[in-house]
Design an enzyme around this catalytic site. Structure first.
Site, PDB file in Angstrom:
ATOM      1  N   LYS A 126       0.839  -1.214   0.000  1.00 37.80           N
ATOM      2  CA  LYS A 126       0.000   0.000   0.000  1.00 37.80           C
ATOM      3  C   LYS A 126       0.869   1.257   0.000  1.00 37.80           C
ATOM      4  O   LYS A 126       2.045   1.216   0.376  1.00 37.80           O
ATOM      5  CB  LYS A 126      -0.921   0.038   1.224  1.00 37.80           C
ATOM      6  CG  LYS A 126      -0.208   0.033   2.594  1.00 37.80           C
ATOM      7  CD  LYS A 126       0.270   1.389   3.093  1.00 37.80           C
ATOM      8  CE  LYS A 126       0.978   1.316   4.443  1.00 37.80           C
ATOM      9  NZ  LYS A 126       1.746   2.518   4.806  1.00 37.80           N
TER      10      LYS A 126
ATOM     11  N   ASP B 231      -1.513  -1.120  10.619  1.00 40.65           N
ATOM     12  CA  ASP B 231      -1.854  -1.100   9.188  1.00 40.65           C
ATOM     13  C   ASP B 231      -1.987  -2.507   8.595  1.00 40.65           C
ATOM     14  O   ASP B 231      -1.755  -2.724   7.412  1.00 40.65           O
ATOM     15  CB  ASP B 231      -0.918  -0.184   8.380  1.00 40.65           C
ATOM     16  CG  ASP B 231       0.536  -0.606   8.459  1.00 40.65           C
ATOM     17  OD1 ASP B 231       0.812  -1.622   9.125  1.00 40.65           O
ATOM     18  OD2 ASP B 231       1.380   0.076   7.861  1.00 40.65           O
TER      19      ASP B 231
END
Ligand code: C5P
Length: 344
Positions: free
Chosen positions: A10, A142
């Site tokens: 990401k 995350d």
């Protein structure tokens, strides 16, 4: 035969850091975007009398024990399933370790996906989504985003995730400098510049101003989920734009200023990372301009997003000329993230 899972990474399209919380974590608001470039995680599992995990990797920097996010995830998932199993995990690394691309966090979710496939094959059932999300949040802030994929709103300490409407697909160039940035240290450095006059606001960020930044970015992101949210009854947006601009949520986000607060501390310590951002942003020619460019997470990886393949190629060439390692990829919308994850 093992189940092979693509472990996509990401970037952060904007990241606003709020005040430190009582638990030591910082409130934050961010928009995660998954990319096509990936590690590969292979999982082989079968129910057994006792749980036994083994982990191997192509990269010597990957821990091969309980410190590894994939190990933690599998251990927790088996406990939540109430299953004992022998599990062999192999991580084929392509992405940098601790680069701000969430690669280790993605490895954890890929290991879970692989484990569940293997368990289904053995006639066992998978975990409900809420349980997966809870375990993922325990493993790291995350990690949960990789249970959503595509464009993802992150709040709380980053672990509260909701799917955003996907942005149009874009070409992406990653710059992978050698510098290593510790995330906990970057948060501490951020705290240290509060009220010192070093913030972008000139007078420094008080807790209240930090919260304002969170609110501004969260608002821009909620507009991306639901375009009507940022408009009043006349169709004029709260921040002065017109409705047409909100039709493309990414442009709305860029207009709000998708700054990453970590740049304020990381670029000060590593000024050449600021220089790399300028290289990614463009060459001065309008056709080379990035849609946006910036640091991913706390770095040290940076990204540039481009509408055209030519603009991305030009950015790659500028990085090569400057002696900076790069990786060419593209943004990965949610449907494709899930469709292409397993196998291959
Ligand atoms: O959740 P994760 O393990 O990735 O966090 C690593 C460290 O980064 C935490 O221990 C904390 O020091 C810092 N952190 C933070 N605020 C966040 C996320 C992480 O201060 N929102």
């Amino acid at each position: 035969m093992a189940t092979t899972v693509r472990s996509f990474c990401k970037i952060n399209l904007g990241l606003a850091i709020g005040p430190a919380r009582a638990d030591g974590f910082h409130a934050l608001a961010t928009c995660y975007q998954t990319l096509a470039v990936h590690d590969r995680v292979a999982v082989e599992a079968r129910p057994a009398a006792e749980t036994r995990l083994t982990l191997t990797s192509t990269d010597a920097r990957v821990p091969l024990d309980g410190r590894n996010t994939a190990w933690k995830m599998v251990e927790r998932a088996l406990a939540a399933m109430g299953v004992r199993a022998e599990v062999a995990i192999h991580i084929e690394k392509r992405l940098p370790v601790q680069g701000g691309l969430g690669a280790g966090s993605a490895n954890a979710v890929a290991a879970l996906v692989g484990l569940e496939r293997e368990m289904v094959r053995a006639g066992l059932s998978t975990l409900p989504e809420a349980k997966q999300l809870r375990i993922a949040a325990e493993v790291g802030s995350d990690v949960p985003l990789f249970l959503v994929g595509g464009a993802v709103l992150g709040t709380g300490r980053g672990e509260q995730v909701s799917p955003l409407r996907d942005f149009p697909p874009m070409e992406c160039v990653l710059a992978l400098p050698e510098a290593g940035v510790s995330t906990p240290q970057a948060f501490r450095d951020w705290d240290a510049i509060q009220g010192t006059g070093h913030g972008t606001q000139g007078s420094g960020l008080t807790g209240a101003e930090g919260s304002d930044r969170l609110i501004t970015l969260s608002r821009a992101l909620s507009v991306a989920v639901c375009p009507e949210a940022g408009t009043n009854s006349s169709g004029v947006t709260a921040n002065g734009g017109d409705l047409a601009e909100m039709v493309n949520p990414l442009l709305a986000l860029v207009r709000t200023g998708i700054e990453n607060d970590f740049e304020q501390v990381v670029f000060r310590q590593h000024p050449f990372l600021g220089e790399i951002k300028r290289i990614l942003a463009g060459s001065g020619k309008p056709e080379d301009a990035a849609v946006c460019a910036g640091l991913s997470g706390s770095g040290s990886a940076l990204f540039g997003l481009y509408w055209s393949a030519d603009a991305a190629s030009a950015a790659e060439a500028r990085l090569t000329a400057a002696g900076i390692r790069s990786l060419r990829t593209r943004t990965l919308p949610r449907a494709e993230y899930w469709r292409t994850m397993v196998g291959g």
